[in-house]
Write an enzyme that holds these catalytic residues in place. Sequence first.
Site, mmCIF file in Angstrom:
data_model
loop_
_atom_site.group_PDB
_atom_site.id
_atom_site.type_symbol
_atom_site.label_atom_id
_atom_site.label_comp_id
_atom_site.label_asym_id
_atom_site.label_seq_id
_atom_site.Cartn_x
_atom_site.Cartn_y
_atom_site.Cartn_z
ATOM 1 N N ASP A 1 0.867 -1.179 0.000
ATOM 2 C CA ASP A 1 0.000 0.000 0.000
ATOM 3 C C ASP A 1 0.902 1.226 0.000
ATOM 4 O O ASP A 1 1.765 1.384 0.875
ATOM 5 C CB ASP A 1 -0.912 -0.021 1.233
ATOM 6 C CG ASP A 1 -1.995 1.038 1.143
ATOM 7 O OD1 ASP A 1 -1.656 2.216 0.937
ATOM 8 O OD2 ASP A 1 -3.174 0.689 1.289
ATOM 9 N N ASN B 1 -2.770 12.856 -4.936
ATOM 10 C CA ASN B 1 -4.076 12.969 -5.589
ATOM 11 C C ASN B 1 -4.769 14.265 -5.212
ATOM 12 O O ASN B 1 -5.335 14.963 -6.051
ATOM 13 C CB ASN B 1 -4.954 11.785 -5.214
ATOM 14 C CG ASN B 1 -4.955 10.705 -6.279
ATOM 15 O OD1 ASN B 1 -4.497 10.929 -7.383
ATOM 16 N ND2 ASN B 1 -5.451 9.527 -5.933
ATOM 17 N N HIS C 1 -6.122 13.635 -9.947
ATOM 18 C CA HIS C 1 -6.068 12.205 -10.257
ATOM 19 C C HIS C 1 -5.198 11.895 -11.459
ATOM 20 O O HIS C 1 -4.685 10.780 -11.592
ATOM 21 C CB HIS C 1 -7.485 11.674 -10.497
ATOM 22 C CG HIS C 1 -8.302 11.619 -9.242
ATOM 23 N ND1 HIS C 1 -8.122 10.662 -8.270
ATOM 24 C CD2 HIS C 1 -9.295 12.435 -8.793
ATOM 25 C CE1 HIS C 1 -8.980 10.860 -7.283
ATOM 26 N NE2 HIS C 1 -9.709 11.931 -7.576
ATOM 27 N N ASP D 1 -2.576 8.958 -11.445
ATOM 28 C CA ASP D 1 -2.525 7.887 -12.444
ATOM 29 C C ASP D 1 -1.137 7.761 -13.046
ATOM 30 O O ASP D 1 -0.635 6.650 -13.263
ATOM 31 C CB ASP D 1 -3.548 8.156 -13.550
ATOM 32 C CG ASP D 1 -4.979 7.992 -13.069
ATOM 33 O OD1 ASP D 1 -5.167 7.414 -11.976
ATOM 34 O OD2 ASP D 1 -5.895 8.443 -13.775
ATOM 35 N N ASP E 1 -4.286 2.312 -4.783
ATOM 36 C CA ASP E 1 -2.821 2.353 -4.675
ATOM 37 C C ASP E 1 -2.288 1.071 -4.044
ATOM 38 O O ASP E 1 -1.217 1.064 -3.456
ATOM 39 C CB ASP E 1 -2.392 3.575 -3.865
ATOM 40 C CG ASP E 1 -2.983 3.567 -2.446
ATOM 41 O OD1 ASP E 1 -3.910 2.776 -2.201
ATOM 42 O OD2 ASP E 1 -2.508 4.340 -1.599
#
Length: 526
Positions: free
Chosen positions: A401, A409, A414, A418, A444
């Site tokens: 994680d 973000n 976003h 990405d 993530d």
Amino acid sequence: MLPFFSKVYKSFHWNLKSIVTLGFALVLVLMILLALTGLSQMFQNNARMEHVLNEQNTKTALISSMRNIARDRIVLLFTVITLSDPFKRDDAISRLRQLANDFISLRMQFAATGLNTGELNQFSRILDATRVAAASQAQVIDLINNNKLPDAQQQLVKIAVPEQNHVIDAYDQFLKVQTNKSKDSIDEAKRANHDTYFTMIMLVAAALALSTMVAMFVIRRISRIEDALFEEKELAEITLHSVAEGIITTDKSGNVTYLNPVAEQLTGWQADKVKDKNLDEIYNIINETTKLPFSNILLLSRLDGPTVPLGNRALIRQDGHQFAIQDSIAPIRNQEGNIVGAVVVFNDVSEARNLTQTLTWQACHDALTGLSNRREFEGKLSYLLDSAQNQDKEHFLLFMDLDKFKLINDTCGHIAGDELLRQLSRTLETTIRGNDTLARLGGDEFGILLECCPLKHALEIAENIRKLIASLKFTWDGKSFQIGVSIGLIPINSQSGKEIEIMRMADVACYKAKNDSRNHIQLFEV
């Protein structure tokens, strides 16, 4: 006495002339009746065959159009899913509705052509399959309208595509039946004309001694019959020219005797240049998987049953271009039942094969990173768990994680998040072994399955990944970010539970690593 004999002679001469005249008249009437009967039968046969062929051609054209609409709808659905512009998506959905209206119009035209009981039953099954497929497609459109694209894609791949393929297969079967009916009609007309021809010849042979004129009349009729048979042959070739599949016929030695225009296009050979050429030379087939050549002549030598469907084959055209095909081969028999040749029917299915491969890849890979998705990851986990329990092997699962991903973000959007995931995926791919599995599990979160890996080596790999990610700096719009990763490590061995328990324990270990100090590795302990 002379007047008496003169009278008798004249009477006898008149009777003989009357008999000859009557006999000739009877022969002439017989020949006229024969000619009229034969011509009438031939005209009836030709008219009946022309009517049947026109009807079958009309039905074939309508069915082909409905089949194309079925195929276009499923392709258009894939396009709708990939469109991000809502206006373009609405336009595509409108085209879907227009295709549905076109289908309804074609269906009404087809129903008006006059269907027999068998065709009605077959078309009813097609409509039932179409309704089922349309319902699935409607569900896909509803999911798209509700912006549930992943669910729409899953519904399309798992349900809508197979159901639509079933519809297309039903149309293909119907087209094949219509083609066979056309061939049967031609054969029936040939047999009828053959019977007429035989009857006329027998009667002409009986009357030939009495009247040369009658014989000449019969010869002219024979010539007309031959012309009619030639026209029927031309009509049969026109029918074969109109079908959508490639057709090649051979003699019993495997030498090509005929190619229709579709076969010319697919093979790259011209019909006037293949006479008596070997089938393997014209129809160059390889196994699509192994790429090994396939001997059609060997298959012909073993052909003694009905139509043989073939699969997993590719055709190499004369110019070297290769594409996937779907084909079948059937023997051609004479009236005695002996095989005198074969007919090969084939068509280009490369588009469908490529679409299937694309859908298969999309079903098991993450669209953003190109890594394996959670479904593929869990499938590999099930395989490793089975080998651990039945073969006493040991594997490890890394549940990762990212730290500070939400900050990127929230700060940069976003799009930046990405891009970070894509860069990180490429980096992680360089750290795993060839037999290991790297997947994006969602958001993530990433997972790695280390196959046949001892604990010491698994800890080393996890530590290398942790250091590598910690050393990375992500820059966006002049802002630089340093991220980390929390890793949960869990063994997969003969004492492990089910897949869902392993995933849960890995998640717990990762959460503990993240909760303790972040950028940390936590080995799960029972």
